[in-house]
Design a protein around this motif. Structure first.
Motif, mmCIF file in Angstrom:
data_model
loop_
_atom_site.group_PDB
_atom_site.id
_atom_site.type_symbol
_atom_site.label_atom_id
_atom_site.label_comp_id
_atom_site.label_asym_id
_atom_site.label_seq_id
_atom_site.Cartn_x
_atom_site.Cartn_y
_atom_site.Cartn_z
ATOM 1 N N PRO A 1 0.825 -1.209 0.000
ATOM 2 C CA PRO A 1 0.000 0.000 0.000
ATOM 3 C C PRO A 1 0.861 1.262 0.000
ATOM 4 C CG PRO A 1 -0.734 -1.530 1.685
ATOM 5 C CD PRO A 1 0.559 -2.057 1.152
ATOM 6 N N VAL A 2 0.358 2.308 -0.647
ATOM 7 C CA VAL A 2 1.047 3.600 -0.619
ATOM 8 C C VAL A 2 0.933 4.211 0.771
ATOM 9 C CG1 VAL A 2 0.984 5.961 -1.518
ATOM 10 C CG2 VAL A 2 0.756 4.037 -3.072
ATOM 11 N N ALA B 1 -6.208 11.588 2.042
ATOM 12 C CA ALA B 1 -6.897 11.812 0.768
ATOM 13 C C ALA B 1 -5.894 12.010 -0.369
ATOM 14 C CB ALA B 1 -7.819 13.023 0.879
ATOM 15 N N PHE B 2 -4.832 12.759 -0.104
ATOM 16 C CA PHE B 2 -3.809 12.974 -1.127
ATOM 17 C C PHE B 2 -3.156 11.657 -1.535
ATOM 18 C CE2 PHE B 2 0.689 13.440 -2.133
ATOM 19 C CZ PHE B 2 0.607 14.207 -3.290
ATOM 20 N N PHE B 3 -2.743 10.859 -0.554
ATOM 21 C CA PHE B 3 -2.067 9.599 -0.870
ATOM 22 C C PHE B 3 -3.026 8.565 -1.464
ATOM 23 C CE2 PHE B 3 1.069 11.346 2.151
ATOM 24 C CZ PHE B 3 2.130 11.418 1.258
ATOM 25 N N THR B 4 -4.319 8.657 -1.132
ATOM 26 C CA THR B 4 -5.310 7.790 -1.764
ATOM 27 C C THR B 4 -5.397 8.107 -3.253
ATOM 28 O OG1 THR B 4 -6.578 7.544 0.271
ATOM 29 C CG2 THR B 4 -7.758 7.130 -1.789
ATOM 30 N N ALA C 1 -2.232 6.883 -4.974
ATOM 31 C CA ALA C 1 -2.277 5.426 -5.151
ATOM 32 C C ALA C 1 -3.180 5.062 -6.325
ATOM 33 C CB ALA C 1 -2.762 4.747 -3.869
ATOM 34 N N HIS C 2 -4.315 5.732 -6.413
ATOM 35 C CA HIS C 2 -5.250 5.471 -7.505
ATOM 36 C C HIS C 2 -4.595 5.769 -8.858
ATOM 37 C CE1 HIS C 2 -8.962 5.301 -9.767
ATOM 38 N NE2 HIS C 2 -8.714 6.508 -10.240
ATOM 39 N N LEU C 3 -3.925 6.911 -8.969
ATOM 40 C CA LEU C 3 -3.282 7.299 -10.221
ATOM 41 C C LEU C 3 -2.127 6.370 -10.592
ATOM 42 C CD1 LEU C 3 -3.261 11.163 -9.745
ATOM 43 C CD2 LEU C 3 -4.685 9.837 -11.333
ATOM 44 N N ALA C 4 -1.456 5.829 -9.586
ATOM 45 C CA ALA C 4 -0.306 4.943 -9.827
ATOM 46 C C ALA C 4 -0.706 3.471 -9.857
ATOM 47 C CB ALA C 4 0.753 5.165 -8.747
#
Length: 68
Positions: free
Chosen positions: A26-27, A53-56, A59-62
């Motif tokens: 997980p990020v 929220a930023f890291f979510t 993670a979604h983009l990556a």
């Protein structure tokens, strides 16, 4: 990259940034990743949801997971 949050005293949360050993890690989460930590930063606990929220989104983009 992996980031995990540690709750500290005095209304602070420590974000620990580390190196991911596996892209399946997980990020962002509350458990350290397998790789070494290279940076720590304390934030107000009230700001932690903004970082999550930023890291979510990151993670979604990556196409990487995020721990719940």
């Amino acid at each position: 990259m992996t980031v995990y949050a540690e709750t500290r005293r005095g209304g602070r949360t420590r974000l620990c940034f580390g190196t991911a050993e596996d892209l399946g890690e997980p990020v962002y989460g509350s458990v350290p990743g397998a790789g070494p930590v290279f940076f720590r930063h304390d934030i107000p606990t009230a700001d932690e949801p903004l970082y999550r929220a930023f890291f979510t989104e990151l993670a979604h983009l990556a196409d990487r997971p995020i721990a719940s």
